[in-house]
Design an enzyme around this catalytic site. Structure first.
Site, PDB file in Angstrom:
ATOM      1  N   GLY A   1      55.317  20.293  76.092  1.00 44.67           N
ATOM      2  CA  GLY A   1      53.923  19.924  75.795  1.00 44.67           C
ATOM      3  C   GLY A   1      53.319  19.042  76.877  1.00 44.67           C
TER       4      GLY A   1
ATOM      5  N   ALA B   1      55.595  19.364  72.403  1.00 46.70           N
ATOM      6  CA  ALA B   1      54.922  20.650  72.209  1.00 46.70           C
ATOM      7  C   ALA B   1      54.783  20.944  70.722  1.00 46.70           C
TER       8      ALA B   1
ATOM      9  N   GLN C   1      52.026  23.481  67.815  1.00 50.64           N
ATOM     10  CA  GLN C   1      50.694  23.925  67.378  1.00 50.64           C
ATOM     11  C   GLN C   1      50.210  22.717  66.591  1.00 50.64           C
ATOM     12  N   SER C   2      49.344  21.918  67.197  1.00 46.08           N
ATOM     13  CA  SER C   2      49.101  20.562  66.697  1.00 46.08           C
ATOM     14  C   SER C   2      47.806  20.418  65.904  1.00 46.08           C
TER      15      SER C   2
ATOM     16  N   SER D   1      54.832  12.845  62.786  1.00 41.54           N
ATOM     17  CA  SER D   1      53.396  12.598  62.569  1.00 41.54           C
ATOM     18  C   SER D   1      53.109  11.924  61.234  1.00 41.54           C
TER      19      SER D   1
ATOM     20  N   GLU E   1      50.808  12.781  59.523  1.00 43.18           N
ATOM     21  CA  GLU E   1      50.405  13.891  58.659  1.00 43.18           C
ATOM     22  C   GLU E   1      51.516  14.223  57.648  1.00 43.18           C
TER      23      GLU E   1
ATOM     24  N   TYR F   1      51.045  22.508  58.899  1.00 44.47           N
ATOM     25  CA  TYR F   1      51.438  21.662  60.040  1.00 44.47           C
ATOM     26  C   TYR F   1      52.302  20.497  59.555  1.00 44.47           C
TER      27      TYR F   1
ATOM     28  N   LYS G   1      56.209  19.626  60.413  1.00 40.99           N
ATOM     29  CA  LYS G   1      56.621  18.342  61.011  1.00 40.99           C
ATOM     30  C   LYS G   1      57.701  17.659  60.164  1.00 40.99           C
TER      31      LYS G   1
ATOM     32  N   ARG H   1      41.676  14.473  74.605  1.00 39.93           N
ATOM     33  CA  ARG H   1      41.865  15.081  73.292  1.00 39.93           C
ATOM     34  C   ARG H   1      41.189  16.445  73.277  1.00 39.93           C
TER      35      ARG H   1
HETATM   36  P1  NAP Z   1      48.184  18.807  72.193  1.00 41.42           P
HETATM   37  O1  NAP Z   1      47.210  18.161  73.120  1.00 41.42           O
HETATM   38  O2  NAP Z   1      47.711  19.872  71.273  1.00 41.42           O
HETATM   39  O3  NAP Z   1      49.346  19.411  73.120  1.00 41.42           O
HETATM   40  C1  NAP Z   1      50.266  20.330  72.607  1.00 41.42           C
HETATM   41  C2  NAP Z   1      51.138  20.843  73.743  1.00 41.42           C
HETATM   42  O4  NAP Z   1      52.083  21.766  73.204  1.00 41.42           O
HETATM   43  C3  NAP Z   1      50.384  21.584  74.859  1.00 41.42           C
HETATM   44  O5  NAP Z   1      50.944  21.218  76.095  1.00 41.42           O
HETATM   45  C4  NAP Z   1      50.688  23.038  74.552  1.00 41.42           C
HETATM   46  O6  NAP Z   1      50.671  23.857  75.695  1.00 41.42           O
HETATM   47  C5  NAP Z   1      52.111  22.915  74.045  1.00 41.42           C
HETATM   48  N1  NAP Z   1      52.538  24.073  73.284  1.00 41.42           N
HETATM   49  C6  NAP Z   1      51.950  24.631  72.213  1.00 41.42           C
HETATM   50  N2  NAP Z   1      52.645  25.688  71.770  1.00 41.42           N
HETATM   51  C7  NAP Z   1      53.728  25.792  72.584  1.00 41.42           C
HETATM   52  C8  NAP Z   1      54.827  26.670  72.641  1.00 41.42           C
HETATM   53  N3  NAP Z   1      54.964  27.698  71.791  1.00 41.42           N
HETATM   54  N4  NAP Z   1      55.781  26.488  73.599  1.00 41.42           N
HETATM   55  C9  NAP Z   1      55.653  25.470  74.479  1.00 41.42           C
HETATM   56  N5  NAP Z   1      54.614  24.612  74.494  1.00 41.42           N
HETATM   57  C10 NAP Z   1      53.672  24.770  73.550  1.00 41.42           C
HETATM   58  O7  NAP Z   1      48.930  17.711  71.306  1.00 41.42           O
HETATM   59  P2  NAP Z   1      49.026  16.123  71.514  1.00 41.42           P
HETATM   60  O8  NAP Z   1      47.877  15.484  70.839  1.00 41.42           O
HETATM   61  O9  NAP Z   1      49.309  15.848  72.931  1.00 41.42           O
HETATM   62  O10 NAP Z   1      50.288  15.783  70.607  1.00 41.42           O
HETATM   63  C11 NAP Z   1      51.601  15.802  71.166  1.00 41.42           C
HETATM   64  C12 NAP Z   1      52.607  15.952  70.029  1.00 41.42           C
HETATM   65  O11 NAP Z   1      52.500  14.853  69.142  1.00 41.42           O
HETATM   66  C13 NAP Z   1      52.425  17.180  69.169  1.00 41.42           C
HETATM   67  O12 NAP Z   1      53.711  17.597  68.743  1.00 41.42           O
HETATM   68  C14 NAP Z   1      51.628  16.686  67.984  1.00 41.42           C
HETATM   69  O13 NAP Z   1      51.852  17.501  66.865  1.00 41.42           O
HETATM   70  C15 NAP Z   1      52.224  15.316  67.822  1.00 41.42           C
HETATM   71  N6  NAP Z   1      51.365  14.294  67.240  1.00 41.42           N
HETATM   72  C16 NAP Z   1      50.146  14.061  67.759  1.00 41.42           C
HETATM   73  C17 NAP Z   1      49.372  13.046  67.241  1.00 41.42           C
HETATM   74  C18 NAP Z   1      47.992  12.759  67.791  1.00 41.42           C
HETATM   75  O14 NAP Z   1      47.216  12.096  67.116  1.00 41.42           O
HETATM   76  N7  NAP Z   1      47.675  13.208  68.990  1.00 41.42           N
HETATM   77  C19 NAP Z   1      49.838  12.256  66.196  1.00 41.42           C
HETATM   78  C20 NAP Z   1      51.117  12.513  65.694  1.00 41.42           C
HETATM   79  C21 NAP Z   1      51.885  13.524  66.233  1.00 41.42           C
HETATM   80  P3  NAP Z   1      49.361  24.688  76.178  1.00 41.42           P
HETATM   81  O15 NAP Z   1      48.681  23.792  77.169  1.00 41.42           O
HETATM   82  O16 NAP Z   1      49.961  25.902  76.762  1.00 41.42           O
HETATM   83  O17 NAP Z   1      48.537  24.959  74.946  1.00 41.42           O
HETATM   84  N1  GDD Z   2      38.807  18.691  63.290  1.00 33.97           N
HETATM   85  C1  GDD Z   2      37.816  18.334  62.476  1.00 33.97           C
HETATM   86  N2  GDD Z   2      36.581  18.896  62.647  1.00 33.97           N
HETATM   87  N3  GDD Z   2      38.077  17.426  61.508  1.00 33.97           N
HETATM   88  C2  GDD Z   2      37.035  17.052  60.722  1.00 33.97           C
HETATM   89  C3  GDD Z   2      35.760  17.576  60.865  1.00 33.97           C
HETATM   90  C4  GDD Z   2      35.513  18.559  61.864  1.00 33.97           C
HETATM   91  O1  GDD Z   2      34.423  19.069  62.048  1.00 33.97           O
HETATM   92  N4  GDD Z   2      34.957  16.983  59.952  1.00 33.97           N
HETATM   93  C5  GDD Z   2      35.714  16.120  59.258  1.00 33.97           C
HETATM   94  N5  GDD Z   2      36.989  16.169  59.725  1.00 33.97           N
HETATM   95  C6  GDD Z   2      38.125  15.401  59.184  1.00 33.97           C
HETATM   96  C7  GDD Z   2      39.328  16.264  58.828  1.00 33.97           C
HETATM   97  O2  GDD Z   2      39.103  16.898  57.551  1.00 33.97           O
HETATM   98  C8  GDD Z   2      40.422  15.206  58.804  1.00 33.97           C
HETATM   99  O3  GDD Z   2      40.448  14.559  57.549  1.00 33.97           O
HETATM  100  C9  GDD Z   2      39.986  14.211  59.870  1.00 33.97           C
HETATM  101  O4  GDD Z   2      38.608  14.516  60.177  1.00 33.97           O
HETATM  102  C10 GDD Z   2      40.786  14.228  61.154  1.00 33.97           C
HETATM  103  O5  GDD Z   2      40.903  15.550  61.594  1.00 33.97           O
HETATM  104  P1  GDD Z   2      41.514  15.920  63.039  1.00 33.97           P
HETATM  105  O6  GDD Z   2      40.820  15.152  64.096  1.00 33.97           O
HETATM  106  O7  GDD Z   2      41.503  17.402  63.150  1.00 33.97           O
HETATM  107  O8  GDD Z   2      42.992  15.317  62.992  1.00 33.97           O
HETATM  108  P2  GDD Z   2      44.118  15.336  61.859  1.00 33.97           P
HETATM  109  O9  GDD Z   2      44.184  13.962  61.281  1.00 33.97           O
HETATM  110  O10 GDD Z   2      43.963  16.474  60.944  1.00 33.97           O
HETATM  111  O11 GDD Z   2      45.425  15.617  62.726  1.00 33.97           O
HETATM  112  C11 GDD Z   2      45.673  14.907  63.929  1.00 33.97           C
HETATM  113  O12 GDD Z   2      46.426  13.736  63.642  1.00 33.97           O
HETATM  114  C12 GDD Z   2      47.749  13.973  63.147  1.00 33.97           C
HETATM  115  C13 GDD Z   2      48.379  12.594  62.894  1.00 33.97           C
HETATM  116  O13 GDD Z   2      48.004  12.137  61.619  1.00 33.97           O
HETATM  117  C14 GDD Z   2      46.413  15.836  64.883  1.00 33.97           C
HETATM  118  O14 GDD Z   2      46.506  15.207  66.145  1.00 33.97           O
HETATM  119  C15 GDD Z   2      47.821  16.119  64.418  1.00 33.97           C
HETATM  120  O15 GDD Z   2      48.517  16.859  65.430  1.00 33.97           O
HETATM  121  C16 GDD Z   2      48.511  14.776  64.182  1.00 33.97           C
HETATM  122  O16 GDD Z   2      49.848  14.965  63.765  1.00 33.97           O
END
Ligand code: NAP
Ligand code: GDD
Length: 325
Positions: free
Chosen positions: A10, A81, A83-84, A125, A127, A149, A153, A184
């Site tokens: 990732g 990595a 599907q996040s 996460s 989540e 998702y 996780k 993001r």
């Molecule tokens: P992101 O921006 O969506 O990045 C996901 C990465 O995974 C990308 O590099 C993507 O590659 C790669 N990927 C997806 N499917 C793959 C596959 N089949 N094989 C190999 N690589 C693949 O996510 P992020 O926000 O950086 O989050 C990083 C990790 O932390 C994720 O596991 C996410 O679920 C977890 N997480 C995130 C948050 C948050 O708030 N950001 C919080 C808690 C946990 P491509 O560029 O090719 O799409």
């Molecule tokens: N995406 C999105 N788009 N979310 C919306 C919208 C919209 O138009 N309107 C309201 N929301 C609300 C969603 O219903 C959710 O409750 C909240 O905003 C946050 O949504 P996201 O930003 O899509 O993030 P997430 O909390 O579902 O998931 C992210 O955080 C997780 C950690 O708690 C992702 O980064 C996950 O990969 C990560 O694990």
């Protein structure tokens, strides 16, 4: 930390790119796994492209993951990595299970066979907490995931704990709450808002369509969380840590602050509530307690809500050629 090597899955994503920059700066030899796309997507890692070795691989494909571990011989493996995107996980639940769930198992098997002493970080996460009954959530809070998702996780979390217990491998979970940045993806709500605000200021659109404005999240700044990932694997023994700011804010508050920072105070005139963005089952409220990470790893989220929104709004305004307000 010279002579250490890290393998990041990732690496092209938000967190992977900040972590790669951090580790390159610390003198690590960094290898990143990238999957084949019709148009390469290396923008996030442009600053470290010459320092990071990229190898082909996909979490869906055991042999490529095993080969990547074998050739890179990492001291540390960061499994970022996935599907996040939660909303997509309802539309593509099986794919999400394959990548975000079984993908972790494939990586753990690859490490067990090819680099069994490597330290492994699993991107777990908040989540996983999903339908929460207690606040704030910490490492003892039960999981009740509310999306495919989140379910995937939880699988990966327990697979990681199991490899620690069954094979005495060094595997640690970071249970991270939402963290955001100008890198993001545009589909996540924070970035959708800051990009939408910038588009409105730039005159490209008049409206922003959103779902549930009452949802609350504990939003931090992604570079702070890359630092936590690195600290997690630097600990002498593997353990699981919550990463969070300890503050929760609603989507509505995020919208208000973002529009205000861009010089628009009548945000209600621009926001349309669109039920297509509601989820079949919603996570209404998340707020984390990161005391364990503070106590054990000396980590604390440095960037607070107002600064996070400002950083993101300014970056998106700049992208549309608009000076900050
Ligand atoms: P992101 O921006 O969506 O990045 C996901 C990465 O995974 C990308 O590099 C993507 O590659 C790669 N990927 C997806 N499917 C793959 C596959 N089949 N094989 C190999 N690589 C693949 O996510 P992020 O926000 O950086 O989050 C990083 C990790 O932390 C994720 O596991 C996410 O679920 C977890 N997480 C995130 C948050 C948050 O708030 N950001 C919080 C808690 C946990 P491509 O560029 O090719 O799409
Ligand atoms: N995406 C999105 N788009 N979310 C919306 C919208 C919209 O138009 N309107 C309201 N929301 C609300 C969603 O219903 C959710 O409750 C909240 O905003 C946050 O949504 P996201 O930003 O899509 O993030 P997430 O909390 O579902 O998931 C992210 O955080 C997780 C950690 O708690 C992702 O980064 C996950 O990969 C990560 O694990």
């Amino acid at each position: 930390m010279a002579d250490r090597s890290a393998l990041i899955t990732g690496v092209t994503g938000q967190d992977g790119s900040y972590l790669a920059e951090l580790l390159v700066g610390l003198g690590y030899r960094v290898t990143g796994i990238v999957r084949r796309l019709s148009s390469p997507n290396l923008t996030n890692i442009s600053s470290v492209l010459s320092d990071v070795q990229l190898v082909d691989g996909d979490l869906m494909d055991q042999s490529s993951i095993s080969q990547a571990v074998k050739v890179s011989q990492p001291d540390e493996v960061y499994n970022l990595a996935a599907q996040s995107f939660v909303a997509t996980s309802f539309a593509q639940p099986v794919l999400t299970g394959e990548i975000t769930g079984l993908g972790t198992l494939r990586l753990l098997e690859a490490v067990r066979a090819n680099a069994p002493t490597a330290r492994v970080y699993q991107a777990s996460s908040s989540e996983m907490f999903g339908h929460v009954l207690t606040e704030p959530q910490d490492e003892q809070t039960p999981f009740h995931p509310r999306s495919p998702y989140g379910v995937a996780k939880v699988y990966s979390y327990w697979a990681s704990v199991n490899y620690r217990e069954a094979y005495s491998m060094y595997v640690a979970n970071g249970i991270l709450f939402n963290h955001e940045s100008p890198r993001r993806g545009l589909e996540f709500v924070t970035r959708k808002i800051t990009d939408g605000v910038a588009q409105i200021v730039a005159g490209k659109t008049k409206t922003l369509r959103l779902g549930n404005l009452d949802a609350r999240r504990d939003w931090g700044y992604a570079p702070d969380y890359a630092d936590l990932m690195h600290r997690t694997l630097a600990a002498p023994t593997p353990d699981d840590y919550v990463g969070a700011t300890g503050e929760s804010h609603s989507v509505r508050e995020f919208v208000e602050v973002a529009f205000h920072l861009a010089g628009i105070d009548d945000w209600e005139k621009h926001v349309i509530i669109d039920p297509q963005y509601n989820r079949p089952s919603e996570v209404f409220n998340l707020r984390g307690n990161a005391n364990k990470a503070k106590r054990t790893l000396g980590w604390e989220a440095k960037t607070r809500f107002a600064d996070l929104v400002r950083i993101m709004v300014e970056a998106d305004l700049q992208r549309y050629g608009i000076a900050s307000r």
